[in-house]
Design a protein around this motif. Structure first.
Motif, PDB file in Angstrom:
ATOM      1  N   UNK A  53       1.135  -1.343  -0.022  1.00  0.00           N
ATOM      2  CA  UNK A  53      -0.208  -0.138  -0.054  1.00  0.00           C
ATOM      3  C   UNK A  53       0.692   1.303   0.055  1.00  0.00           C
ATOM      4  N   UNK A  54       2.161   1.245   0.346  1.00  0.00           N
ATOM      5  CA  UNK A  54       3.047   2.530   0.515  1.00  0.00           C
ATOM      6  C   UNK A  54       3.001   3.008  -0.941  1.00  0.00           C
ATOM      7  N   UNK A  55       3.166   2.228  -1.821  1.00  0.00           N
ATOM      8  CA  UNK A  55       3.118   2.636  -3.432  1.00  0.00           C
ATOM      9  C   UNK A  55       2.087   3.677  -3.527  1.00  0.00           C
ATOM     10  N   UNK A  56       0.996   3.563  -3.144  1.00  0.00           N
ATOM     11  CA  UNK A  56      -0.352   4.621  -3.355  1.00  0.00           C
ATOM     12  C   UNK A  56      -0.020   5.830  -3.148  1.00  0.00           C
ATOM     13  N   UNK A  57       0.844   5.759  -1.957  1.00  0.00           N
ATOM     14  CA  UNK A  57       1.412   7.144  -1.415  1.00  0.00           C
ATOM     15  C   UNK A  57       2.542   7.884  -2.260  1.00  0.00           C
ATOM     16  N   UNK A  58       3.111   7.058  -2.862  1.00  0.00           N
ATOM     17  CA  UNK A  58       4.171   7.674  -3.935  1.00  0.00           C
ATOM     18  C   UNK A  58       3.968   8.017  -4.962  1.00  0.00           C
ATOM     19  N   UNK A  59       2.703   7.500  -5.857  1.00  0.00           N
ATOM     20  CA  UNK A  59       2.365   7.980  -7.006  1.00  0.00           C
ATOM     21  C   UNK A  59       1.189   8.944  -6.975  1.00  0.00           C
ATOM     22  N   UNK A  60       0.969  10.147  -7.443  1.00  0.00           N
ATOM     23  CA  UNK A  60       0.022  10.899  -7.462  1.00  0.00           C
ATOM     24  C   UNK A  60      -1.292  10.630  -8.302  1.00  0.00           C
ATOM     25  N   UNK A  61      -2.445  10.412  -7.628  1.00  0.00           N
ATOM     26  CA  UNK A  61      -3.591   9.966  -8.395  1.00  0.00           C
ATOM     27  C   UNK A  61      -4.728  10.492  -7.477  1.00  0.00           C
ATOM     28  N   UNK A  62      -5.880  10.400  -7.796  1.00  0.00           N
ATOM     29  CA  UNK A  62      -7.000  10.808  -7.116  1.00  0.00           C
ATOM     30  C   UNK A  62      -8.084   9.408  -6.957  1.00  0.00           C
ATOM     31  N   UNK A  63      -8.155   8.596  -8.026  1.00  0.00           N
ATOM     32  CA  UNK A  63      -8.955   7.648  -7.745  1.00  0.00           C
ATOM     33  C   UNK A  63      -8.370   6.389  -8.872  1.00  0.00           C
ATOM     34  N   UNK A  64      -8.315   5.239  -8.240  1.00  0.00           N
ATOM     35  CA  UNK A  64      -8.052   3.817  -9.104  1.00  0.00           C
ATOM     36  C   UNK A  64      -9.130   2.959  -8.846  1.00  0.00           C
ATOM     37  N   UNK A  65      -9.326   2.119 -10.096  1.00  0.00           N
ATOM     38  CA  UNK A  65     -10.695   1.274  -9.751  1.00  0.00           C
ATOM     39  C   UNK A  65     -10.642   0.150 -10.519  1.00  0.00           C
ATOM     40  N   UNK A  66     -10.834  -1.059  -9.869  1.00  0.00           N
ATOM     41  CA  UNK A  66     -10.746  -2.203 -10.424  1.00  0.00           C
ATOM     42  C   UNK A  66     -11.952  -2.846 -10.681  1.00  0.00           C
ATOM     43  N   UNK A  67     -12.843  -3.047 -11.760  1.00  0.00           N
ATOM     44  CA  UNK A  67     -13.784  -3.772 -11.955  1.00  0.00           C
ATOM     45  C   UNK A  67     -13.679  -5.275 -12.469  1.00  0.00           C
ATOM     46  N   UNK A  68     -14.618  -6.023 -11.975  1.00  0.00           N
ATOM     47  CA  UNK A  68     -14.481  -7.497 -11.953  1.00  0.00           C
ATOM     48  C   UNK A  68     -15.618  -7.868 -12.768  1.00  0.00           C
ATOM     49  N   UNK A  69     -15.268  -9.054 -13.474  1.00  0.00           N
ATOM     50  CA  UNK A  69     -16.632  -9.673 -14.369  1.00  0.00           C
ATOM     51  C   UNK A  69     -17.524 -10.155 -13.797  1.00  0.00           C
ATOM     52  N   UNK A  70     -17.881 -10.103 -12.601  1.00  0.00           N
ATOM     53  CA  UNK A  70     -18.908 -10.670 -12.080  1.00  0.00           C
ATOM     54  C   UNK A  70     -19.863  -9.244 -11.435  1.00  0.00           C
ATOM     55  N   UNK A  71     -19.027  -8.127 -11.858  1.00  0.00           N
ATOM     56  CA  UNK A  71     -20.081  -6.854 -11.327  1.00  0.00           C
ATOM     57  C   UNK A  71     -19.561  -6.221 -10.152  1.00  0.00           C
ATOM     58  N   UNK A  72     -18.736  -6.880  -9.605  1.00  0.00           N
ATOM     59  CA  UNK A  72     -18.066  -6.334  -8.341  1.00  0.00           C
ATOM     60  C   UNK A  72     -17.171  -5.072  -8.757  1.00  0.00           C
ATOM     61  N   UNK A  73     -16.674  -4.386  -7.698  1.00  0.00           N
ATOM     62  CA  UNK A  73     -15.547  -3.355  -8.079  1.00  0.00           C
ATOM     63  C   UNK A  73     -15.020  -2.922  -6.759  1.00  0.00           C
ATOM     64  N   UNK A  74     -13.638  -2.639  -6.906  1.00  0.00           N
ATOM     65  CA  UNK A  74     -13.075  -1.821  -5.855  1.00  0.00           C
ATOM     66  C   UNK A  74     -12.148  -0.573  -6.306  1.00  0.00           C
TER      67      UNK A  74
END
Length: 450
Positions: A53-74
């Motif tokens: 998770x520390x990588x997410x603190x080193x890269x500038x971004x606002x939202x990163x989303x992963x959608x799955x083939x069953x309709x779920x998402x993170x």
């Protein structure tokens, strides 16, 4: 559950990207100019599934989303800590169940601070290799002779030591999502093995090992393990062979010709195993059965024998198919420099000059291969032997050090590998020679409209 789509907003404060994966073709290629975030997206995806998770603190971004083939998402959200009014940024994970418009579960990873990261040093490899210099933010890794700022230190080692950034309070629902998806990142730096072997020196330090050397040792161990399994299976079957022959009931459904054909097929399979280095030449038991020489008793014996040999040789089936494909691709490509690859159960990869151009073939160490040859060998080995079936493999810059001819052949080779090893691939490339005419597999990363 498979990843269907990846999207990122505000990457480097500039870019918004959406990448839909080609689940049918199983290969997706992202391309775009330098600096548009191809490598960053692969690393963020890898960081999520490996709890880095520390990588997410080193890269500038606002939202990163992963959608799955069953309709779920993170969704991974980065936002300012407006409550405590300081400069720290908070990383939140929000989980959306299929059909839900609101997050059904959330997880904040802001508790991952430097003191948590460095507290792990007391219980792992870094205890003897990392020395803090006074109270500065600079650290020395005496195993790899590196001097890194703390942020660089965390980023450098996260890929090989995931525990550095793992939260001790990761919720079960998040673990469940990650355990359902197998993912592996093959980075552009492929020729140095960070999980190096233990040094024989008395100071217990670890020494770096080239990846081709590490994988050569690894495949030798794999072959030896299969030979051990083969020996165990053989002993078990040989011990019960007489009893099973006696118990075997005569079969009138199989002819003498069919038995001879089955024996021929077994000897051909045994010869192929010898050719790739899985069996020694002494194991070859070639024999001929003359027509008309098989009576009912002999038929019973041969039927049991054939079944046993099929079980014994079946131990090698999966690894044989992978080794055979690896040798075929490598030897086709290395033929331009008159090199041939074989395998040995003691040393692993064995390279030599082609006997057709030299009456006295020379043995070549894997580390003496060119940079391009090592890149090709490491990449193919990773895909075939280091990845679990039904995984998503992330490949960063497969074209590194490869000449145009090899690049143009890469997609065809990759397709064979994905079918054999049951893989999905997401790769980032700058090379049109890699893509060839398969632009239908590509997703272009574009900049904002100005």
């Amino acid at each position: 559950m498979k990843i269907q789509k990846i999207s990122v907003e505000g990457l480097f404060g500039i870019f918004d990207h959406v990448i839909a994966l080609n689940l049918d073709e199983r290969i997706t290629i992202i391309h775009g100019p330098n600096g548009f975030g191809k490598t960053a997206i692969l690393r963020m995806l890898n960081a999520f599934f490996n709890s880095q998770y520390s990588l997410f603190k080193t890269i500038p971004f606002s939202k990163f989303r992963i959608d799955f083939d069953n309709g779920d998402a993170i969704e991974v959200l980065k936002k300012s800590d407006s409550i405590r009014k300081n400069e720290k940024e908070i990383i939140d994970f929000d989980f959306y169940k299929s059909g839900d418009s609101k997050a059904s579960n959330s997880f904040n990873v802001d508790q991952i601070e430097d003191n948590v990261l460095f507290q792990t040093i007391n219980n792992n490899y870094f205890q003897s290799n990392i020395d803090e210099i006074h109270n500065s933010r600079t650290y020395i890794d005496s195993a790899y002779y590196l001097s890194l700022e703390k942020s660089g230190w965390v980023e450098y080692y996260d890929s090989s030591v995931p525990i550095l950034s793992r939260s001790p309070e990761e919720p079960e629902w998040l673990e469940y999502i990650k355990q359902d998806v197998n993912l592996r990142l093959i980075e552009s730096q492929r020729l140095l093995n960070l999980a190096s072997r233990q040094s024989s020196r008395s100071d217990n330090k670890k020494t770096p090992l080239s990846t081709v050397s590490a994988y050569s040792e690894e495949i030798a161990e794999l072959i030896q393990a299969k030979l051990t399994e083969y020996g165990t299976t053989s002993q078990s079957l040989d011990r019960t062979f007489p009893a099973r022959v006696v118990q075997q009931k005569p079969s009138h459904s199989i002819t003498e010709e069919q038995l001879r054909n089955q024996l021929i097929e077994l000897e051909e399979k045994r010869s192929r195993l010898i050719q790739v280095g899985l069996l020694d030449q002494a194991e070859n038991s070639d024999f001929q059965i003359q027509p008309g020489s098989i009576d009912e008793t002999t038929q019973n014996i041969l039927s049991v024998y054939i079944e046993d040999v099929e079980k014994k040789l079946g131990v090698f089936e999966e690894v044989f198919r992978k080794i055979e494909l690896l040798r075929r691709i490598i030897n086709k490509k290395f033929s331009y420099s008159f090199k041939v690859m074989n395998l040995n159960k003691e040393t692993g990869f064995v390279f030599s000059t082609n006997h057709q151009v030299s009456s006295n073939p020379k043995t070549i160490s894997p580390t003496d291969l060119s940079s391009g040859e090592q890149h090709e060998l490491v990449l193919l080995y990773e895909l075939l032997f280091k990845v679990k079936p039904n995984s998503l493999v992330l490949i960063d810059e497969p074209e590194l050090s490869l000449h145009v001819g090899w690049q143009s052949q890469f997609l065809q080779d990759l397709k064979e590998i994905t079918e054999l090893a049951d893989l999905n691939v997401l790769m980032a490339t700058h090379s049109p020679d890699i893509i060839q005419d398969r632009w239908d597999l590509t997703v272009e990363l574009k900049g904002p409209e100005v």
